[in-house]
Structures are given as structure tokens and as C-alpha cells.
Design a protein around this motif. Sequence first.
Motif, PDB file in Angstrom:
ATOM      1  N   PHE A 192       8.711 -13.028 -42.701  1.00 18.25           N
ATOM      2  CA  PHE A 192       9.827 -13.563 -43.631  1.00 18.25           C
ATOM      3  C   PHE A 192      11.461 -12.764 -43.158  1.00 18.25           C
ATOM      4  O   PHE A 192      12.355 -13.340 -43.448  1.00 18.25           O
ATOM      5  CB  PHE A 192       9.579 -13.399 -44.857  1.00 18.25           C
ATOM      6  N   SER A 193      11.147 -11.699 -42.685  1.00 20.25           N
ATOM      7  CA  SER A 193      12.417 -10.898 -42.464  1.00 20.25           C
ATOM      8  C   SER A 193      13.158 -11.516 -41.235  1.00 20.25           C
ATOM      9  O   SER A 193      12.499 -11.860 -40.249  1.00 20.25           O
ATOM     10  CB  SER A 193      11.981  -9.584 -42.208  1.00 20.25           C
ATOM     11  N   TYR A 194      14.422 -11.472 -41.317  1.00 16.70           N
ATOM     12  CA  TYR A 194      15.389 -12.032 -40.466  1.00 16.70           C
ATOM     13  C   TYR A 194      16.655 -11.223 -40.007  1.00 16.70           C
ATOM     14  O   TYR A 194      17.754 -11.500 -39.667  1.00 16.70           O
ATOM     15  CB  TYR A 194      15.838 -13.556 -40.726  1.00 16.70           C
ATOM     16  N   LYS A 195      16.178  -9.869 -39.893  1.00 13.08           N
ATOM     17  CA  LYS A 195      17.186  -8.773 -39.333  1.00 13.08           C
ATOM     18  C   LYS A 195      17.108  -8.796 -37.993  1.00 13.08           C
ATOM     19  O   LYS A 195      16.460  -8.434 -37.244  1.00 13.08           O
ATOM     20  CB  LYS A 195      16.764  -7.414 -39.985  1.00 13.08           C
ATOM     21  N   GLY A 196      18.251  -9.445 -37.465  1.00 16.16           N
ATOM     22  CA  GLY A 196      18.594  -9.748 -36.071  1.00 16.16           C
ATOM     23  C   GLY A 196      17.480 -10.818 -35.333  1.00 16.16           C
ATOM     24  O   GLY A 196      17.645 -10.757 -34.153  1.00 16.16           O
ATOM     25  N   LYS A 197      16.791 -11.359 -36.110  1.00 13.82           N
ATOM     26  CA  LYS A 197      15.978 -12.352 -35.452  1.00 13.82           C
ATOM     27  C   LYS A 197      15.655 -13.599 -36.348  1.00 13.82           C
ATOM     28  O   LYS A 197      15.852 -13.408 -37.649  1.00 13.82           O
ATOM     29  CB  LYS A 197      14.657 -11.627 -34.989  1.00 13.82           C
ATOM     30  N   ILE A 198      15.055 -14.681 -35.810  1.00  9.00           N
ATOM     31  CA  ILE A 198      14.933 -15.596 -36.594  1.00  9.00           C
ATOM     32  C   ILE A 198      13.481 -15.357 -37.019  1.00  9.00           C
ATOM     33  O   ILE A 198      12.682 -15.062 -36.385  1.00  9.00           O
ATOM     34  CB  ILE A 198      14.730 -17.082 -35.839  1.00  9.00           C
ATOM     35  N   PRO A 199      13.086 -15.466 -38.499  1.00  2.98           N
ATOM     36  CA  PRO A 199      11.932 -15.400 -39.075  1.00  2.98           C
ATOM     37  C   PRO A 199      10.923 -16.387 -38.690  1.00  2.98           C
ATOM     38  O   PRO A 199      11.367 -17.577 -38.407  1.00  2.98           O
ATOM     39  CB  PRO A 199      12.252 -15.233 -40.669  1.00  2.98           C
ATOM     40  N   TYR A 200       9.789 -15.990 -39.021  1.00  3.50           N
ATOM     41  CA  TYR A 200       8.590 -17.204 -38.782  1.00  3.50           C
ATOM     42  C   TYR A 200       8.499 -18.146 -39.828  1.00  3.50           C
ATOM     43  O   TYR A 200       8.627 -19.528 -39.301  1.00  3.50           O
ATOM     44  CB  TYR A 200       7.295 -16.575 -38.857  1.00  3.50           C
ATOM     45  N   LEU A 201       8.983 -17.984 -41.023  1.00  3.08           N
ATOM     46  CA  LEU A 201       8.884 -18.762 -42.174  1.00  3.08           C
ATOM     47  C   LEU A 201      10.073 -18.591 -43.026  1.00  3.08           C
ATOM     48  O   LEU A 201      10.739 -17.672 -43.291  1.00  3.08           O
ATOM     49  CB  LEU A 201       7.556 -18.638 -43.095  1.00  3.08           C
ATOM     50  N   ALA A 202      10.388 -19.771 -43.680  1.00  5.52           N
ATOM     51  CA  ALA A 202      11.715 -19.568 -44.683  1.00  5.52           C
ATOM     52  C   ALA A 202      11.531 -20.689 -45.864  1.00  5.52           C
ATOM     53  O   ALA A 202      10.713 -21.371 -45.693  1.00  5.52           O
ATOM     54  CB  ALA A 202      13.017 -20.011 -43.919  1.00  5.52           C
ATOM     55  N   LEU A 203      11.949 -19.853 -46.855  1.00  6.79           N
ATOM     56  CA  LEU A 203      11.923 -20.869 -48.380  1.00  6.79           C
ATOM     57  C   LEU A 203      13.030 -21.877 -48.347  1.00  6.79           C
ATOM     58  O   LEU A 203      12.969 -23.193 -48.912  1.00  6.79           O
ATOM     59  CB  LEU A 203      11.782 -19.851 -49.452  1.00  6.79           C
ATOM     60  N   ASN A 204      14.091 -21.866 -47.385  1.00  3.60           N
ATOM     61  CA  ASN A 204      15.221 -22.677 -47.413  1.00  3.60           C
ATOM     62  C   ASN A 204      15.836 -22.676 -46.256  1.00  3.60           C
ATOM     63  O   ASN A 204      15.296 -22.105 -45.370  1.00  3.60           O
ATOM     64  CB  ASN A 204      15.867 -22.377 -48.602  1.00  3.60           C
ATOM     65  N   ASN A 205      16.917 -23.349 -46.264  1.00  2.00           N
ATOM     66  CA  ASN A 205      17.700 -23.114 -44.836  1.00  2.00           C
ATOM     67  C   ASN A 205      18.501 -22.067 -44.555  1.00  2.00           C
ATOM     68  O   ASN A 205      19.341 -21.881 -43.415  1.00  2.00           O
ATOM     69  CB  ASN A 205      18.734 -24.627 -44.593  1.00  2.00           C
ATOM     70  N   LEU A 206      18.413 -21.021 -45.575  1.00  2.00           N
ATOM     71  CA  LEU A 206      19.083 -19.795 -45.306  1.00  2.00           C
ATOM     72  C   LEU A 206      20.850 -19.783 -44.852  1.00  2.00           C
ATOM     73  O   LEU A 206      21.092 -18.892 -44.088  1.00  2.00           O
ATOM     74  CB  LEU A 206      18.224 -18.742 -44.099  1.00  2.00           C
ATOM     75  N   THR A 207      21.012 -20.809 -45.502  1.00  2.00           N
ATOM     76  CA  THR A 207      22.590 -20.807 -45.237  1.00  2.00           C
ATOM     77  C   THR A 207      23.530 -20.387 -46.154  1.00  2.00           C
ATOM     78  O   THR A 207      24.796 -20.110 -45.892  1.00  2.00           O
ATOM     79  CB  THR A 207      23.115 -22.359 -44.818  1.00  2.00           C
ATOM     80  N   THR A 208      22.909 -19.986 -47.245  1.00  2.00           N
ATOM     81  CA  THR A 208      24.124 -19.307 -48.215  1.00  2.00           C
ATOM     82  C   THR A 208      23.266 -17.946 -48.747  1.00  2.00           C
ATOM     83  O   THR A 208      22.296 -17.651 -48.531  1.00  2.00           O
ATOM     84  CB  THR A 208      24.039 -20.255 -49.443  1.00  2.00           C
ATOM     85  N   GLU A 209      24.311 -17.212 -49.483  1.00  2.00           N
ATOM     86  CA  GLU A 209      23.955 -15.933 -49.905  1.00  2.00           C
ATOM     87  C   GLU A 209      22.719 -16.105 -50.811  1.00  2.00           C
ATOM     88  O   GLU A 209      21.732 -15.176 -50.952  1.00  2.00           O
ATOM     89  CB  GLU A 209      24.937 -15.272 -50.688  1.00  2.00           C
ATOM     90  N   SER A 210      22.853 -17.247 -51.706  1.00  2.00           N
ATOM     91  CA  SER A 210      21.799 -17.552 -52.644  1.00  2.00           C
ATOM     92  C   SER A 210      20.390 -17.758 -51.918  1.00  2.00           C
ATOM     93  O   SER A 210      19.316 -17.274 -52.645  1.00  2.00           O
ATOM     94  CB  SER A 210      22.048 -18.737 -53.491  1.00  2.00           C
ATOM     95  N   HIS A 211      20.629 -18.490 -50.921  1.00  2.00           N
ATOM     96  CA  HIS A 211      19.338 -18.707 -50.099  1.00  2.00           C
ATOM     97  C   HIS A 211      18.724 -17.542 -49.697  1.00  2.00           C
ATOM     98  O   HIS A 211      17.557 -17.286 -49.744  1.00  2.00           O
ATOM     99  CB  HIS A 211      19.685 -19.677 -49.078  1.00  2.00           C
ATOM    100  N   GLU A 212      19.605 -16.525 -48.987  1.00  2.00           N
ATOM    101  CA  GLU A 212      19.315 -15.366 -48.602  1.00  2.00           C
ATOM    102  C   GLU A 212      18.442 -14.419 -49.684  1.00  2.00           C
ATOM    103  O   GLU A 212      17.379 -13.860 -49.499  1.00  2.00           O
ATOM    104  CB  GLU A 212      20.230 -14.629 -47.900  1.00  2.00           C
ATOM    105  N   SER A 213      19.121 -14.459 -50.750  1.00  2.00           N
ATOM    106  CA  SER A 213      18.533 -13.582 -51.965  1.00  2.00           C
ATOM    107  C   SER A 213      17.081 -14.333 -52.140  1.00  2.00           C
ATOM    108  O   SER A 213      16.266 -13.390 -52.626  1.00  2.00           O
ATOM    109  CB  SER A 213      19.583 -13.854 -53.216  1.00  2.00           C
ATOM    110  N   GLU A 214      16.850 -15.724 -52.365  1.00  2.00           N
ATOM    111  CA  GLU A 214      15.516 -16.122 -52.522  1.00  2.00           C
ATOM    112  C   GLU A 214      14.440 -15.744 -51.526  1.00  2.00           C
ATOM    113  O   GLU A 214      13.570 -15.132 -52.046  1.00  2.00           O
ATOM    114  CB  GLU A 214      15.754 -17.565 -52.668  1.00  2.00           C
TER     115      GLU A 214
END
Length: 276
Positions: A192-214
Motif C-alpha cells: 500500500f505504500s507509495y513513497k516514490g513508487k506506485i503501490p500495488y493496491l489502492a483504496l481510491n484514485n489517490l488524487t487528493t489529500e483526503s484520498h491519501e489520508s484514507e
Amino acid sequence: MATIKAFKLASLESISDILGETNTGLTGTQISKYLAECNIYDPQLNSTKRKRLYDALALKQNNDKCANNILNFLKHVMCPSRHIQNQEWFFTTRNQLNIALAFKGLELTESGDFKQTYHVKTFSEAEERAQNLRKTLLDRKIHHDVLTFCKAELLVDNYFHAVFEATKSIAEKIRIKTNLTSDGGILVDEAFSYKGKIPYLALNNLTTESHESEQKGFMNLLKGVFGTFRNTTAHAPKITWEINELDALDILSMISLIHRKLDKTVEAKKIYEGYL
């Protein structure tokens, strides 16, 4: 040690089946080594590991007229320092042995010692608890992957085994969805981590700060569950925690939520490539 009343032969058979299981039990070499180190004669009347163990332990108990040396053998085999490189085997085997030991009112602890515990007489006691637990969870509309672990054999000793096994199912689902092979917090970071790379899995589209917080919050939730109930380090495993029915219901409900979230995760790579 005070004289321990002999095990029923059925209990000895269960113990031998666990330790001599074809794929996950002790090897033939280990059986020879541990029996010799415990001064237990190995008649080698049978070729299978479980029958060989049973013959040796039953003969020893019959000669001693007590179970003291059977317990010494289990302590010797399950000494924690012996399994530093294979802690998963230790925890799984210990849980299985404790189901058989519960009928004698004993529990093999995390430290490899024995303590008195709740004494069960029949599987019907555990079956009744399992049915009650399952009914309540059905009323809560619990995830079907969690209901699998509300089994009588897991509840003979205490509710922790159901929680422990259900927690293992979280890691297994993540591995299936990602093809990763790690476990615990490392698995969570890799998936799930996306520090410097695309994670394997995401709960959402990761386009907003709120998405990143989730996403980060879910990672912390997973790590908290693994750290509390799935800890495979040698320092502070929580396998010996006492969990009552209410605790089990609440924890299994949380695991159900996690499973539903995992079912809805998407491959983050597809998000970044514009497929989702």
C-alpha cells in the motif's frame, strides 16, 4: 513436578497427529533426535511419523503410569529458542496442541511452559460457543471470509484462536491480490505504500489529500491489527491474551470491515495508467 495423570490414548493420538503431520510436522530425523534427548525409547514399529510418535509416547506413558515425561517431551520440542527461524510453525503448532491439551486443563504458553487453564470435557461445549458466535456475527452481516474461523476446534481453548486465524486471512488475501510473499507490517508497506513508487493496491484514485489520508489510515489500521494479534516477532507476541466472547465479536467485526475494504481495492497501476 507433581505427578500428572496419564493422557487418554485419544489425546496422545491427537498430539502425535499434530507433531507427525506429513507436510507440516516434525521430520523423521527430528523425531529420532528429540525422543533420544528425552530418553524416550523409539520402538519404530510403524513407518509413518505420527504412528511412530504415538507408539513411543504411549509406551513411555504406560511404563511411567503418568504423563510427566510426555509433557517434558512437548516442552523440549516446543522450546521457543529452538524455533527462532520458524516462528510461524511454533505459533501454529502451539495453537493446535493447546486444543488437545485443553481436554486435560492445560495450556502450552508462549514461553514453552505449561499452565492450568479452562478444562473442557467435550467438543459440544466449544460447538455451542461456535454456534452462538456465528449467529451473532451473521446478525452483524459479517464478511463471509471471517465466518470461516468460527469453528468449534478453534474455540475449544479460547476465542483467541478464531481471532488469530481470522487475522492471518487478511495477510493471505493481500498476498493473493499482489503476489507478494512477505508478512505483517512489511507486507502492508509493500502493498500500500507509495513513497516514490506506485503501490500495488489502492483504496481510491489517490488524487487528493483526503484520498491519501484514507490510504495511510488503512495502512496504520492493518499494521495495528497485525502488531496486536499477528505479531510474529520474538519480543512481544500476544498469543497468550485472554479474549472473551464480546472481545472476539468486536475484533472479528473489525476484521470483517478490513476484508470488505480489501475486496474493493484496485490495482494502483491501472489508476495511474488511466484505466480506472
